[in-house]
Design an enzyme around this catalytic site. Structure first.
Site, short mmCIF file in Angstrom:
data_model
loop_
_atom_site.label_atom_id
_atom_site.label_comp_id
_atom_site.label_asym_id
_atom_site.label_seq_id
_atom_site.Cartn_x
_atom_site.Cartn_y
_atom_site.Cartn_z
CD GLU A 150 -12.16 5.26 5.15
OE1 GLU A 150 -11.55 4.86 6.00
OE2 GLU A 150 -11.13 5.35 4.16
CE LYS B 64 -2.78 4.58 7.33
NZ LYS B 64 -3.65 4.49 8.21
NE ARG C 270 -2.95 1.18 3.68
CZ ARG C 270 -3.07 0.77 4.47
NH1 ARG C 270 -4.55 0.78 4.50
NH2 ARG C 270 -2.62 0.66 5.60
C1 LIG Z 1 -9.13 6.60 6.80
C2 LIG Z 1 -8.28 5.36 7.33
N1 LIG Z 1 -9.21 4.24 6.81
C3 LIG Z 1 -8.65 2.74 7.18
C4 LIG Z 1 -7.42 2.58 8.05
C5 LIG Z 1 -8.03 0.74 8.32
O1 LIG Z 1 -6.76 0.87 7.46
P1 LIG Z 1 -5.63 -1.02 8.43
O2 LIG Z 1 -6.91 -1.43 8.76
O3 LIG Z 1 -4.72 -0.86 7.10
O4 LIG Z 1 -5.21 -0.02 9.37
C6 LIG Z 1 -6.97 3.55 8.13
C7 LIG Z 1 -6.17 3.47 9.35
O5 LIG Z 1 -4.86 2.55 8.38
C8 LIG Z 1 -7.58 4.92 7.82
O6 LIG Z 1 -6.53 5.73 8.18
#
Ligand SMILES: Cc1ncc(COP(=O)(O)O)c(C=O)c1O
Length: 362
Positions: free
Chosen positions: A242, A206, A104
């Protein structure tokens, strides 16, 4: 080479770190850890210039000295990741799905026209940082873990809107407990009028800019007494996207695991892990589909999922002057509980993980 360098430096400084271990271990109250920054001993840092990364090193310095015209400061050329290391019952240390974070991260770098980091380097840097800061790893059974934060920024002075000429990649870590106060107890969220990100923007990456844009919505929600806000899709404002910095999932009244599908949400590694576990361990029907905000009555349980949030049960969602309560505002629903236990037992090494999910540090 990277590994040799890290180990040499790590060993020298680990001696220092071991000296500090006694006091630091005693000073940190593992049971009440939250998500505040705690400086640990060593972090990894590497510079990119003239088309190549240097060898990278571990350093005690937790500050970064960069040019005032660095593109990361003005135009947000920055991306990051978040993952965790866990101590197992028998004292081993393991990372959860670090290869997925590496992938990612690569995607985020490419979206912002930044150089990529080879997957092996990303993983090696995470491992070395955890090893070098073992003194800060919350012990098994405390509910804590070591949060790892890799990030890349565009540096070098260039004030025009264009990609940076130099880059810095760093990985630091800190001990953490629950992200939302209370951990595995339900909390309420409110639907925000603000948008977090766009489909053809950077919603699926991200990158720092997404989070800067979300601060105001979070602030409003917290001031109104909610744990965080829920974002709807930017185009129609009818579908859940989200839950703050976490993905959404719901369990329907006929026991299906549903999570939103959208081009503007972050592809959560926890969400994809839960999709797998719900189907293959709990035997549920699963689906990624539109989740309409005015159809919440179809869900018996709901939760937020992510590395930081782990699984945070959603008590209620406030929307249009009404609080829609799912299972309960105080009790955790049975399927949410089963998913949480399965996920965390895998992360802690108490049950066998699906192939490739765990990387041993020690
Ligand atoms: C906006 C957002 N959505 C979802 C997630 C959850 O992603 P992950 O399960 O890969 O940590 C995160 C955290 O990383 C985030 O910042």
């Amino acid at each position: 080479m990277l590994k040799d360098l890290c180990q040499t430096q790590g060993q020298q400084k680990l001696f220092l770190s071991k000296e500090l271990t006694m006091t630091k271990k005693a000073e940190i109250d593992w049971e009440t850890l939250g998500f505040d920054y705690i400086k640990t001993d060593l972090r990894y840092i590497s510079y990119w210039k003239d088309g190549a990364w240097d060898e990278g090193t571990l350093t005690e310095d937790n500050t970064i000295h960069i040019g005032e015209a660095s593109p990361c400061l003005h135009y947000g050329q920055e991306c990051f990741e978040g993952l965790k290391a866990y101590q197992t019952r028998n004292g081993e240390i393991q990372l959860f799905r670090v290869d997925q974070n590496a992938k990612r991260f690569k995607d985020s770098c490419e979206r912002l026209l930044m150089p990529t980091i080879p997957e092996e380097t990303f993983i090696a840097a995470c491992i070395e940082v955890v090893k070098a800061n073992e003194a800060y790893l919350p012990p098994y059974g405390t509910g804590g873990s070591l949060y790892i934060r890799p990030m890349m920024i565009g540096i070098g002075n260039s004030i025009a809107v264009k990609p940076a000429t130099e880059y810095l990649f760093t990985v630091f870590c800190m001990p953490v407990g629950a992200y939302f106060k209370g951990g595995m107890t339900p909390v309420d969220f409110m639907v925000s009028d603000y948008d977090r990100a766009a489909c053809n923007g950077t919603g699926q990456q991200k990158v720092g800019g997404n989070y800067a844009a979300s601060l105001i919505a979070h602030d409003i929600a917290v001031k109104k007494g909610f744990a965080d806000c829920i974002y709807l899709d930017p185009l129609t404002h009818t579908k859940i996207e989200e839950v703050g910095a976490a993905n959404f999932f719901g369990i329907t009244k006929d026991n299906r695991f549903i999570t939103p599908i959208s081009c503007s949400i972050l592809p959560s590694i926890t969400k994809y892990s839960l999709l797998y576990l719900a189907e293959n361990v709990l035997g549920l029907e699963v689906s990624e589909e539109d989740v309409f905000i005015d159809e919440l009555d179809g869900f018996a349980e709901a939760g937020a999922c992510g590395t930081a949030a782990v699984i945070t049960p959603i008590g209620g969602i406030h929307y249009h002057n009404r609080l829609h309560v799912f299972y309960s505002q105080t009790e955790v629903g049975p399927i949410t509980r089963k998913l949480y236990d399965t996920l965390t037992n895998i992360q802690l090494g108490d049950i066998e993980a699906p192939e490739g999910w765990i990387t041993k540090v020690k």
